[in-house]
Design an enzyme around this catalytic site. Sequence first.
Site, PDB file in Angstrom:
ATOM      1  N   LYS A  78       5.370   2.185  -2.989  1.00 50.67           N
ATOM      2  CA  LYS A  78       5.186   3.622  -3.438  1.00 50.67           C
ATOM      3  C   LYS A  78       5.325   3.458  -4.653  1.00 50.67           C
ATOM      4  O   LYS A  78       6.404   2.929  -5.487  1.00 50.67           O
ATOM      5  CB  LYS A  78       6.586   4.529  -2.670  1.00 50.67           C
ATOM      6  CG  LYS A  78       5.979   6.009  -2.785  1.00 50.67           C
ATOM      7  CD  LYS A  78       5.119   6.267  -1.674  1.00 50.67           C
ATOM      8  CE  LYS A  78       4.685   7.960  -1.121  1.00 50.67           C
ATOM      9  NZ  LYS A  78       4.113   8.043   0.069  1.00 50.67           N
TER      10      LYS A  78
ATOM     11  N   THR B 128      -5.057  12.651   6.162  1.00 52.17           N
ATOM     12  CA  THR B 128      -3.689  12.941   6.482  1.00 52.17           C
ATOM     13  C   THR B 128      -3.694  14.117   7.640  1.00 52.17           C
ATOM     14  O   THR B 128      -3.134  13.817   8.730  1.00 52.17           O
ATOM     15  CB  THR B 128      -3.104  13.171   5.191  1.00 52.17           C
ATOM     16  OG1 THR B 128      -2.985  12.133   4.227  1.00 52.17           O
ATOM     17  CG2 THR B 128      -1.274  13.046   5.734  1.00 52.17           C
TER      18      THR B 128
ATOM     19  N   LYS C  26       0.871  -1.238   0.054  1.00 46.34           N
ATOM     20  CA  LYS C  26       0.086   0.080   0.175  1.00 46.34           C
ATOM     21  C   LYS C  26       0.595   1.148   0.029  1.00 46.34           C
ATOM     22  O   LYS C  26       1.762   1.123   0.698  1.00 46.34           O
ATOM     23  CB  LYS C  26      -0.821   0.104   1.306  1.00 46.34           C
ATOM     24  CG  LYS C  26      -1.644   1.191   1.231  1.00 46.34           C
ATOM     25  CD  LYS C  26      -3.187   0.852   0.710  1.00 46.34           C
ATOM     26  CE  LYS C  26      -4.078   2.020   0.393  1.00 46.34           C
ATOM     27  NZ  LYS C  26      -3.619   3.115  -0.604  1.00 46.34           N
TER      28      LYS C  26
ATOM     29  N   LYS D 238       4.634   2.670   8.426  1.00 47.34           N
ATOM     30  CA  LYS D 238       3.686   3.415   8.648  1.00 47.34           C
ATOM     31  C   LYS D 238       2.418   2.420   9.026  1.00 47.34           C
ATOM     32  O   LYS D 238       1.687   2.588   9.913  1.00 47.34           O
ATOM     33  CB  LYS D 238       3.422   4.460   7.540  1.00 47.34           C
ATOM     34  CG  LYS D 238       2.567   5.701   8.190  1.00 47.34           C
ATOM     35  CD  LYS D 238       2.174   6.389   7.022  1.00 47.34           C
ATOM     36  CE  LYS D 238       3.397   7.169   6.192  1.00 47.34           C
ATOM     37  NZ  LYS D 238       2.955   8.243   5.079  1.00 47.34           N
TER      38      LYS D 238
END
Length: 418
Positions: free
Chosen positions: A108, A192, A72, A96
């Site tokens: 990523k 976020t 992810k 994370k």
Amino acid sequence: MLKQGVNKFFDSALQQLHEASQTLELDSGIVEFLKTPKRMVIVSVPVKRDNGEFNVFMGYRVQHNNARGPYKGGIRYHPEVTLEEVTALAMLMTWKCAVVDLPYGGAKGGVACNPKEMSREELEKLTRRYTSMIAEVIGPLVDIPAPDVYTDEQTMAWIMDTYSQLKGYQIPEVVTGKPVSVGGSYGRREATSRGVAITTREIARHLNIPLNRSRIAIQGYGNVGYYAAKILHEWGARIVAVSDSKGGILDERGLNPEAVMEHKKKTGSVINYNGAKTITNEELLELECDFLIPAALENQITEKNADRIKAKVIVEGANGPTTPEADKILYERKIAVVPDILSNAGGVTVSYLEWVQNLKRERWSLEEVNQKLEEKMVKAFADVVSYGKKYETNMRNAAMILAVDRVAEAVNLLGIWP
Ligand code: GLU
């Protein structure tokens, strides 16, 4: 293929992993395994520009680890995107997701391009071609992309559509951060920032700093910086300074985040906002304030300026804004740092909630989403604090130790096949 000493951010990611592994006394084989991404995909993305010319852009998708669940992580469009940077960011995603205890690994993606100089049509072509080229390695149970620097809901809608066209049916769960009308979640856009605000509130409680009388400076006025300013302003904090790539503004009386956004939309920048003093990005970082929220790019607080930081606390909205050298200086100077893998995990947390809604074909209310986000962030904050006590270390190390501990446990349980 990956070289150390080429990219500072990548070197920092390895160093952090190395330190956490030493504390945990991990087997050297496991450390080697965690240092290396499981898969790195490099593609070239040709785009026919509006003027008829062709340009070729380099695109990447790095899948770091999937022991705890599917890969992810976001996709960024930026001129400085490199394989090393994307790899560091992929690693950070593994940690994370582990810190907030999501059943995900880390990945990523990125394309080296300047989206500010591209039209909407060009960006659509770039996104669709890039998606088609990574289509064989992504998927709803394999690797789920999301927005990052200079990609947004529209970009995610194009990714969803391209992937779905290739497979022949609608597959919203292949990507998160979509517009609400095509399977996105309420609350994802500001998630976020809401996570940044929640962790700011938690650290404020922890250190006895009254949030509603605090002064906050925010570097970066994109999706993360803007909504963080808006939510913290709603919670009573005073936003004294904000900035974007063109410069910053300071107003001791406090800025109105929505009015500043309107000004940015009209003029292209926050600078020259009504009555505010113009400052540089460097000056913003060195302002006297309670909370400094770097919400732009990596390597902003380094050994060069860490001595001059006057904030009481740094809450990292961006990924990797503080270098390890700066971390040490800040620690000695007793400036608390809430690390990125905790403080900006709100985005991926609501990505997870969006994905679950898609898989279950459900739609949850904003209140339900925000409540779940709140629970996850508060729990993660408490977990990091308790690891900090156990290992007598700062929050960055504590979060890394917690994350690496969880991922290493999964790797050990699964074993190395064959
Ligand atoms: N790009 C965001 C991050 O760095 C979100 C990732 C996601 O939602 O998958 O955390």
